[in-house]
Scaffold this active site. Structure first.
Site, PDB file in Angstrom:
ATOM      1  CB  CYS A   2      -0.961   0.055   1.175  1.00 24.71           C
ATOM      2  SG  CYS A   2      -2.109  -1.324   1.293  1.00 24.71           S
ATOM      3  NE  ARG A  27       4.695   1.552   0.277  1.00 19.26           N
ATOM      4  CZ  ARG A  27       5.415   1.656   1.392  1.00 19.26           C
ATOM      5  NH1 ARG A  27       6.643   2.129   1.337  1.00 19.26           N
ATOM      6  NH2 ARG A  27       4.916   1.300   2.553  1.00 19.26           N
ATOM      7  CD1 TRP A  75      -0.520  -6.311  -2.398  1.00 20.51           C
ATOM      8  CD2 TRP A  75      -0.965  -6.793  -0.266  1.00 20.51           C
ATOM      9  NE1 TRP A  75      -0.131  -7.605  -2.181  1.00 20.51           N
ATOM     10  CE2 TRP A  75      -0.394  -7.939  -0.875  1.00 20.51           C
ATOM     11  CE3 TRP A  75      -1.330  -6.868   1.083  1.00 20.51           C
ATOM     12  CZ2 TRP A  75      -0.178  -9.130  -0.189  1.00 20.51           C
ATOM     13  CZ3 TRP A  75      -1.123  -8.059   1.774  1.00 20.51           C
ATOM     14  CH2 TRP A  75      -0.545  -9.173   1.128  1.00 20.51           C
ATOM     15  CG  ASN A 100      -0.450   2.452   3.730  1.00 26.67           C
ATOM     16  OD1 ASN A 100      -1.362   2.425   2.911  1.00 26.67           O
ATOM     17  ND2 ASN A 100       0.761   2.897   3.447  1.00 26.67           N
ATOM     18  N   GLY A 101      -2.091  -0.487   6.678  1.00 29.17           N
ATOM     19  CA  GLY A 101      -2.036  -1.286   7.893  1.00 29.17           C
ATOM     20  C   GLY A 101      -3.267  -2.148   8.079  1.00 29.17           C
ATOM     21  CD  GLU A 484      16.929 -14.471  -2.186  1.00 29.17           C
ATOM     22  OE1 GLU A 484      16.780 -13.423  -2.844  1.00 29.17           O
ATOM     23  OE2 GLU A 484      16.195 -14.785  -1.226  1.00 29.17           O
ATOM     24  CE  LYS A 488      15.075 -12.167  -4.980  1.00 26.27           C
ATOM     25  NZ  LYS A 488      14.320 -12.518  -3.768  1.00 26.27           N
ATOM     26  CD  GLU A 491      10.192 -13.019  -4.064  1.00 23.36           C
ATOM     27  OE1 GLU A 491       9.832 -12.254  -3.161  1.00 23.36           O
ATOM     28  OE2 GLU A 491      11.329 -12.992  -4.548  1.00 23.36           O
ATOM     29  CG  HIS A 507      16.960 -38.202   4.366  1.00 23.44           C
ATOM     30  ND1 HIS A 507      17.041 -39.467   4.911  1.00 23.44           N
ATOM     31  CD2 HIS A 507      18.213 -37.677   4.413  1.00 23.44           C
ATOM     32  CE1 HIS A 507      18.288 -39.693   5.291  1.00 23.44           C
ATOM     33  NE2 HIS A 507      19.020 -38.637   5.000  1.00 23.44           N
ATOM     34  CE  LYS A 606      11.961  -3.719  -2.577  1.00 17.77           C
ATOM     35  NZ  LYS A 606      12.800  -4.828  -3.026  1.00 17.77           N
TER      36      LYS A 606
END
Length: 611
Positions: A2, A27, A75, A100-101, A484, A488, A491, A507, A606
């Site tokens: 947001c 964001r 968002w 926001n929040g 990572e 990526k 994402e 395993h 973001k």
């Protein structure tokens, strides 16, 4: 996630609001809107699902103008992605709010307000704020006092901005747990959730603190703290450049930021290289004293920053011999832990506003753990301000949602911390110190070498473009880099990817391996290389296709079903940083071939300011 922008002045602020929202697109969001106070003293609003450009088109077609206005990119959390759920929200045509929040007690407040006769047009928690402020304004309170009363009844995290038809030329804003700043202009003032939104108008900013409520006109800013005392907050001059927010010759911000890593690493290393030494002073004036008290370390982080912490564990234990734990921030404060007042709490956050990490830090401090250090890329953000020590990375603005240069600069900062602890504890000789500094000095050049492998990696990406799953393997300190790499890829390309320590393959994960499951292996020329080769044989024997990132001095040969790209020579303990580059490039080019939105992947944001 947001974004908020607000402006008050003498000129038409609609272009300022639109540009500010465009700057905040990175964001993450799914709808956008602005509301202005018109010349006839009405609140006029435009909202649209999708990109800011669609909302901008509506504003232009409706000839929207106003000298006071607020805007928002949303968002979705409470309620779906619809225009009725988009911000700003309005109460009875008199109050407009952006937020926001998360308001945790919104259900309780909604029921209360409905009983008072308020009708809700959205499913959001934000509309509660608008009606609550309106309720208090109707009790003959000023707009400022109405906001102060309302926020006292809200549970959760929020940054809000409010305008009212009864107070033309005035914005009221409040912060609790989510970032909000004031931009100071000449005869005009601004508010935003991120400094990038106001850079075209001003570089002078005030960062609000938790509990602050601000009363803003074009000529004056008044700030009241949590105790309702009028306070002065420090004015900062932002050194963020508009050029850093532009694409330049690159196709995407992610591509730009991947290629900016040699410079970002150089900038972050500058103080170490200039002094030719590891010094506690890098972490703050108190660092030498604090470090002497430390007997163990707890790292708290989320997402990519969590993987940086996992990598740092190998360095902190292997080089500095400090017992180190790494925890996901969102999990830490919801379990009973054993506090240790001599444990250093390290928080890692690119934005410095990650709510999970901020709340975890507060929880640690509430347990009496006051030895705190923040690793962060954003000056004066919340987490560094709440920490005793801080080391700012110097990655520069990172616009792409998928972190790249922020991650590698975090790794450099954490290695520096490990070496500094080792030196202070008498575990690093002068010769070893110089060897580490020499390796750091050559690191940006090695990263550039890895970037030059992009054409080969682009070819590899073709093998992933029609796949739905992928597996990443690594051992030792390269296992977090495998994690990572998998993150990526999932994402930005939406290919389901998982990572495992290569020794764990037999395993369970080996059951997944077939010709349709590409397996990416990080195989540096270190002590575990022969073990990794054995794990690769397990994949080949099941018909799996291997994509191996090896060092130039590794003894690897490409063959049927085994593809090899050689990164520079093995760079010792800094190898995880170097091997991050190829997995970033692989994800980027696979996403290009998939046709996804590389910089703004679906459902992601973001700066994550909700729990």
């Amino acid at each position: 996630m947001c974004g908020i922008i607000g402006a008050v002045g003498a000129r038409n602020m609609v272009p300022v609001l639109v540009e500010g929202l465009s700057r905040l697109e990175y964001r993450g969001y799914d709808s956008a809107g602005i509301a202005v106070l018109s010349e006839d003293n009405r609140i006029r609003r435009v909202r649209a699902v999708g990109r800011v450009a669609e909302m901008q088109g509506k504003a232009q077609s409706e000839n929207l103008t106003g000298t006071l206005g607020i805007g928002h990119t949303r968002w979705a959390t409470h309620g779906g992605v619809t225009e009725s759920n988009a911000h700003p929200h309005i109460s009875r045509g008199e109050i407009a709010v952006v937020h926001n929040g998360i308001i945790e007690n919104h259900d309780e407040q909604r029921q209360r307000l409905q009983a008072m006769g308020y009708e809700f047009e959205s499913q959001t928690d934000t509309e509660v704020i608008a009606h609550l402020i309106h309720h208090y304004l109707a009790q003959d309170l000023s707009l400022l006092d109405a906001v102060k009363h309302a926020v006292k009844e809200l549970t959760g995290a929020f940054a809000i901005s409010v305008l009212s038809i009864h107070y033309p030329g005035r914005m009221i804003c409040a912060r609790q747990g989510c970032p909000l700043l004031i931009g100071l202009g000449e005869g005009e003032n601004f508010i935003a959730s991120d400094v990038s939104a106001v850079l075209s108008a001003t570089r002078n900013v005030i960062y609000l603190e938790d509990g602050d409520v601000a009363d803003i006109t074009k000529d004056q800013v008044r700030i009241f703290d949590a105790a309702d005392q009028l306070v002065e907050r420090t004015v900062h001059r932002s050194d963020l450049s508009l050029a850093s927010l532009e694409l330049g010759p690159y196709a995407h911000f992610m591509q730009k930021e991947i290629h900016e890593q040699p410079r970002a690493l150089t900038d972050t290393l500058e103080a170490i290289i200039d002094d030719n030494a590891f010094s506690p002073a890098l972490f703050g004036a108190e660092a030498a004293t604090v470090f002497n008290e430390v007997d163990s370390i707890l790292i708290l982080a989320a997402g990519t920053s969590y993987y940086a912490g996992l990598t740092a564990k190998y360095w902190l234990e292997g080089i500095a011999q400090l017992p180190t734990s790494v925890e996901i921030a969102s999990e830490y404060r919801y379990r009973k832990s054993v506090p240790n007042p001599r444990q250093l709490i390290i928080t890692i956050s690119q934005s410095g506003e990650t709510l999970d990490t901020m709340e975890a830090l507060k929880h640690a401090k509430s347990l009496g753990q006051h030895l705190t250090l923040a690793i962060c890329n954003v000056q004066e953000s919340a987490i560094p301000r709440a920490s005793r020590l801080v080391l700012y990375t110097r990655a520069g603005a990172e616009i792409g949602v998928a972190s790249t240069k922020a991650f590698t600069t975090q790794l450099v900062a954490l290695f520096t911390l490990a070496a500094t602890f080792a030196k202070q504890r008498g575990l690093l000789s002068q010769q070893e110190e110089q060897a580490y500094i020499d390796e750091l000095r050559h690191l940006p050049g090695s990263v550039q070498y890895a970037l030059n492998l992009e054409p080969q990696i682009r070819e590899w990406a073709k093998a992933f473009s029609n796949k739905y799953h992928a597996l990443f393997l690594g051992r030792g300190m390269h296992y977090p880099i495998a994690l990572e790499g998998a993150l990526k890829l999932k994402e930005i390309s939406y290919i389901h990817a998982e990572a495992y320590p290569a020794g764990e393959l037999k395993h369970g994960p080996l059951a997944l391996v077939d010709k349709n499951m590409p397996v990416v292996v990080i195989a540096p020329n270190d002590a575990l290389l022969e073990k990794v080769k054995s794990n690769m044989q397990e994949v080949s024997a099941r018909g799996g296709e291997l994509f191996v990132f090896a060092d130039a001095d590794s003894n690897f040969t490409a063959s049927e079903g085994v593809h090899v790209i050689r990164t520079p020579r093995h760079v010792g303990v800094l190898s995880p940083i170097l091997h991050t580059i190829p997995v970033q490039l692989l994800a980027y080019h696979a996403a290009l071939l998939k046709g996804t939105d590389v910089d703004k992947p679906r459902n992601l944001a973001k700066s994550v300011t909700v729990e």
